[in-house]
Scaffold this active site. Sequence first.
Site, PDB file in Angstrom:
ATOM      1  CG  HIS A 160       4.739  -2.060   4.486  1.00  0.00           C
ATOM      2  ND1 HIS A 160       3.042  -1.953   4.354  1.00  0.00           N
ATOM      3  CD2 HIS A 160       4.254  -3.582   4.755  1.00  0.00           C
ATOM      4  CE1 HIS A 160       2.582  -2.734   4.193  1.00  0.00           C
ATOM      5  NE2 HIS A 160       3.424  -3.864   4.770  1.00  0.00           N
ATOM      6  CD  GLU A 177       2.180  -7.142   4.054  1.00  0.00           C
ATOM      7  OE1 GLU A 177       1.054  -6.709   3.867  1.00  0.00           O
ATOM      8  OE2 GLU A 177       2.405  -7.083   5.270  1.00  0.00           O
TER       9      GLU A 177
END
Length: 139
Positions: free
Chosen positions: A116, A127
Amino acid sequence: AIQRTFSIIKPDATKRNLTGAINAKIEAAGLRIIAQKRIHMTKAQAETFYGVHRERPFFGELCEFMVSEPVVVQVLEGENAIAKYRDVMGATDPAEAADGTIRKDFALSKGENSVHGSDAPETAAEEIAYFFSGLELVG
Ligand code: CMP
């Protein structure tokens, strides 16, 4: 400009002992791994992390997959790091990924796609903060 992006080496890759091979591609592209840890995500962490995909048909499958084995979460730093890492990863679907990319060489399917990477500066910051404290980022 120098940017930071968030990366996950996913369960299909950690399970097949591909952490080092993926890191080699990251480093060969000039990205620096400034933070890295191996974790076994909880279901709650996976569901929160992938919250934007909650309404997608593959959401349940995606979260189950992400907790099926340990993952390696990372922060990568370098010139234009967000777009550069997306180039190194290749297309989401390995069948469409360019030669030499991580997904072309290692991914198994659209879901089990090995890595990812953040898609924009705002999501990268969110994130990174979700998995790392500032003290863990050693640039
Ligand atoms: P990622 O960049 O981690 O963010 C969302 C993920 O959803 C994506 O990578 C894919 O692994 C996953 N995904 C996208 N499409 C599908 C699909 N059709 N089936 C299963 N997973 C998918």
